[in-house]
Design a protein around this motif. Structure first.
Motif: not given
Length: 323
Positions: A107-136
């Motif tokens: 709230t103090p940054y005038n940011k929303t959930r949509d900004d977090l999604i955009q950060d994920l898609l742009s590579g600014k926001l990381k997600f856990h290393n295990v979910f970058h792996m293939p499931t064979k």
């Protein structure tokens, strides 16, 4: 991630005194075991540590559903199909719940959930290393639910008394559901371990491929390795209780005996239990590879992010209708 400074560059002595008093009150509150709520005063480093932690956790829940989603149409029976479908649905729900918690902190940054999604898609926001792996194989679906979710339970229960109330309450629900996910995974693993020679071979192959990502799951042991004091900040503010290495040791204590009991081998000949030190000794994973993966340079990073973007774009009409 976001940097918020109240009052501009110059701060008066009176203002500094007020902030010092607020900080001391804040520390007394969390040391007494009281919870901080979204509209309470909090220091900027506390807020930013929470945003980084909770948004990464939320996105990891959402991105973590993707490798398992691949196995919904390929599950070996109707029972297994229903089980993994329910798990995928739960993980997406966890992600949405956590992003709502993170949104309040923005709230103090005038940011929303949509900004977090955009950060994920742009590579600014990381997600856990295990979910970058293939499931064979189907064994990978079991390994994720048993050991990856097992590791997640250890990290999340370590924060069940987190000082930030909204996150702590969300974790109560999430951890209860994660226990069912781990049981779902254990059932798959047990069936494969008692199955054909090929099924056991697939299970061992899966463990071989997931072992290093599992060790990386908890993060490097020290600030010297990471170049960051994030662990110290979160322990100081009672967001979590234990450091990365203590959590990794708790995981090894719980799961290595179970792995060995199934007749499986870990792909590390140096693994042994040091009775004097009361801990497992193991070969450190390649932390340079870890840093590469979390920069979205893992085996399936681009594929998973592309799937997330397709889902985001195709469902824009739902967001517009709700707005």
């Amino acid at each position: 991630m976001y940097h918020y400074v109240e009052g501009g560059d110059s701060v008066s002595n009176d203002r500094q005194q007020i902030d010092t008093e607020k900080y001391e009150q804040f520390m007394r509150k969390i040391e007494a075991g009281e919870k901080i709520e979204a509209d309470d005063w909090m220091p900027n480093d506390y807020r930013e540590a929470l945003i980084k932690l909770i948004s990464m956790h939320g996105m990891s829940e959402i991105m973590g559903a993707l490798p398992e989603k691949e196995w919904v149409p390929k599950a070996p029976s109707l029972k297994r199909k229903l089980g993994i479908m329910a798990k995928v649905q739960d993980e997406m729900g966890h992600g949405q719940l956590l992003l709502r918690v993170a949104e309040d902190l923005l709230t103090p940054y005038n940011k929303t959930r949509d900004d977090l999604i955009q950060d994920l898609l742009s590579g600014k926001l990381k997600f856990h290393n295990v979910f970058h792996m293939p499931t064979k194989t189907w064994a990978d679906a079991g390994m994720i639910a048993w050991l990856v979710d097992g590791a997640a339970i250890i990290t999340q229960t370590n924060m069940l008394d987190a000082s930030y109330g909204p996150y702590q309450r969300a974790l109560q629900r999430i951890c209860a559901e994660e226990v069912f996910h781990a049981q779902h995974g254990e059932a798959i693993i047990m069936a494969l371990a008692e199955g054909t020679e090929q099924q056991r071979a697939n299970l061992q192959d899966s463990l071989n491929r997931w072992w290093e990502p599992l060790l990386m799951f908890f993060g490097p042991a020290s600030a010297e390795t990471t170049g960051s004091s994030k662990q110290d900040i979160m322990i100081k503010y009672r967001i979590r209780k234990n450091n990365n290495e203590e959590l990794r040791q708790a995981f090894l204590d719980k799961y290595l005996p179970r792995v060995f009991a199934l007749g499986l081998k870990v792909p590390d000949e140096t693994v042994y239990y040091d009775k004097e030190a009361h801990q497992w000794k193991y070969k450190q994973p390649d932390w340079s590879q870890f840093r590469k993966i979390i920069k979205n340079e893992g085996p399936c990073s681009k594929e998973r992010l592309a799937l997330r973007k397709i889902a985001y774009d195709k469902n824009s009409w739902v967001r517009e209708a709700l707005a």
